[in-house]
Design a protein around this motif. Structure first.
Motif, mmCIF file in Angstrom:
data_model
loop_
_atom_site.group_PDB
_atom_site.id
_atom_site.type_symbol
_atom_site.label_atom_id
_atom_site.label_comp_id
_atom_site.label_asym_id
_atom_site.label_seq_id
_atom_site.Cartn_x
_atom_site.Cartn_y
_atom_site.Cartn_z
ATOM 1 N N LEU A 105 3.963 1.833 -16.372
ATOM 2 C CA LEU A 105 4.362 2.860 -15.403
ATOM 3 C C LEU A 105 3.374 2.961 -14.241
ATOM 4 O O LEU A 105 3.746 3.313 -13.118
ATOM 5 C CB LEU A 105 4.484 4.220 -16.099
ATOM 6 N N LEU A 106 2.108 2.652 -14.491
ATOM 7 C CA LEU A 106 1.100 2.733 -13.440
ATOM 8 C C LEU A 106 1.175 1.577 -12.451
ATOM 9 O O LEU A 106 0.445 1.548 -11.465
ATOM 10 C CB LEU A 106 -0.305 2.792 -14.054
ATOM 11 N N LYS A 107 2.072 0.637 -12.696
ATOM 12 C CA LYS A 107 2.294 -0.418 -11.718
ATOM 13 C C LYS A 107 2.905 0.147 -10.438
ATOM 14 O O LYS A 107 2.666 -0.376 -9.348
ATOM 15 C CB LYS A 107 3.218 -1.495 -12.294
ATOM 16 N N THR A 108 3.710 1.205 -10.575
ATOM 17 C CA THR A 108 4.410 1.771 -9.421
ATOM 18 C C THR A 108 4.068 3.243 -9.182
ATOM 19 O O THR A 108 4.684 3.897 -8.342
ATOM 20 C CB THR A 108 5.927 1.635 -9.600
ATOM 21 N N ASN A 109 3.106 3.766 -9.942
ATOM 22 C CA ASN A 109 2.710 5.165 -9.787
ATOM 23 C C ASN A 109 1.187 5.272 -9.815
ATOM 24 O O ASN A 109 0.500 4.408 -10.371
ATOM 25 C CB ASN A 109 3.301 6.023 -10.910
ATOM 26 N N ASP A 110 0.685 6.358 -9.212
ATOM 27 C CA ASP A 110 -0.760 6.582 -9.212
ATOM 28 C C ASP A 110 -1.207 7.464 -10.362
ATOM 29 O O ASP A 110 -2.349 7.396 -10.798
ATOM 30 C CB ASP A 110 -1.184 7.220 -7.883
ATOM 31 N N LEU A 111 -0.304 8.317 -10.824
ATOM 32 C CA LEU A 111 -0.604 9.189 -11.964
ATOM 33 C C LEU A 111 0.650 9.335 -12.808
ATOM 34 O O LEU A 111 1.759 9.485 -12.285
ATOM 35 C CB LEU A 111 -1.084 10.558 -11.498
ATOM 36 N N VAL A 112 0.467 9.294 -14.124
ATOM 37 C CA VAL A 112 1.575 9.454 -15.065
ATOM 38 C C VAL A 112 1.173 10.495 -16.103
ATOM 39 O O VAL A 112 0.043 10.490 -16.600
ATOM 40 C CB VAL A 112 1.907 8.124 -15.774
ATOM 41 N N TYR A 113 2.085 11.412 -16.400
ATOM 42 C CA TYR A 113 1.899 12.302 -17.542
ATOM 43 C C TYR A 113 3.192 12.324 -18.339
ATOM 44 O O TYR A 113 4.265 12.015 -17.818
ATOM 45 C CB TYR A 113 1.473 13.704 -17.118
ATOM 46 N N THR A 114 3.097 12.657 -19.608
ATOM 47 C CA THR A 114 4.229 12.461 -20.496
ATOM 48 C C THR A 114 4.526 13.701 -21.320
ATOM 49 O O THR A 114 3.786 14.688 -21.316
ATOM 50 C CB THR A 114 3.957 11.292 -21.469
ATOM 51 N N ASN A 115 5.603 13.605 -22.059
ATOM 52 C CA ASN A 115 5.932 14.614 -23.052
ATOM 53 C C ASN A 115 4.985 14.464 -24.240
ATOM 54 O O ASN A 115 4.213 13.505 -24.322
ATOM 55 C CB ASN A 115 7.392 14.443 -23.503
#
Length: 240
Positions: A105-115
């Motif tokens: 997911l970090l290939k196309t985003n700078d920050l990821v958070y999840t459930n």
């Protein structure tokens, strides 16, 4: 992308009951050149002994006495040398595929958070942290749904988020809004950690806040002021 280095940042305080399970769930997913940065905030139980007994060279342990989770996280984030940062609590358990999914997911985003799967006793008896997709600036401003223990981001964001302002509600909320200004954030609506509820958690995830209405307004006002100051400061640096 997996040739990039990961820095897992964790703060600990009297976490002897759960720290081993958490570290095992993390270390099993990391490469040899990754690192787990742990800042202990003056534990008086066996937390330090347990961490040291693992004997893993990827673990870097720091001894502090802030007595403050935000200051402790600020310290450990300042030690990051990796390309990607994963935040971690001391008492949870990561899903076996967490790192793999987040890195994709970090290939196309700078920050990821999840459930997250929240449990109090057995991991087989869980409830979801977010029953619905609660992504978006306004939703997270009204009520923080960005659980820091699920968060990962590109380390470049630390150039904008550090140092932490003195008046912020929590480090995860601050980092989320900074990432929303200077990057692209993404909410993954599936759980990737088992979030342990045991009565001594630093955050009140899934539980009703005890803050009064006026306290909530004060917290949000301070957050807006801190964000505006940081944006102005960063802009001033860029034009010099």
């Amino acid at each position: 992308m997996r040739n990039k280095r990961i820095s897992v940042c964790m703060t600990t305080y009297n976490g002897e009951h759960y720290i081993l399970d958490q570290l095992n769930s993390i270390l099993n997913q990391l490469k040899d050149n990754d690192e787990v940065l742990i800042s202990d905030d003056g534990s008086i139980d066996n937390t330090i002994k347990i961490i040291e007994s693992i004997g893993d060279p990827r673990i870097k342990l720091f001894h502090n006495s802030f007595r403050n989770i935000i200051l402790n996280f600020e310290f450990v984030l300042c030690q990051v040398s990796g390309d990607f940062v994963f935040l971690s609590d001391q008492d949870d358990v990561w899903y076996e595929n967490k790192v793999e999914i987040i890195m994709a997911l970090l290939k196309t985003n700078d920050l990821v958070y999840t459930n997250a799967s929240i449990f109090k006793g057995s991991k087989e008896d869980t409830v979801l942290f977010n029953q619905k997709n609660k992504h978006g600036y306004l939703r997270n401003f009204v009520k923080n749904n960005c659980l820091g223990a699920t968060m990962a981001f590109k380390s470049d964001l630390l150039n904008y988020s550090l140092p932490f302002p003195k008046k912020i509600p929590m480090h995860d909320m601050w980092i989320y809004f900074i990432s929303s200004i200077y990057g692209k954030s993404f909410y993954y609506n599936k759980p990737l950690i088992y979030y342990r509820r045991h009565g001594g958690n630093a955050s009140n995830a899934s539980e009703k806040t005890e803050n009064t209405f006026f306290k909530i307004i004060s917290i949000r006002t301070n957050l807006i002021i801190a964000i505006c100051k940081r944006v102005f400061t960063n802009f001033s640096k860029q034009i010099k």
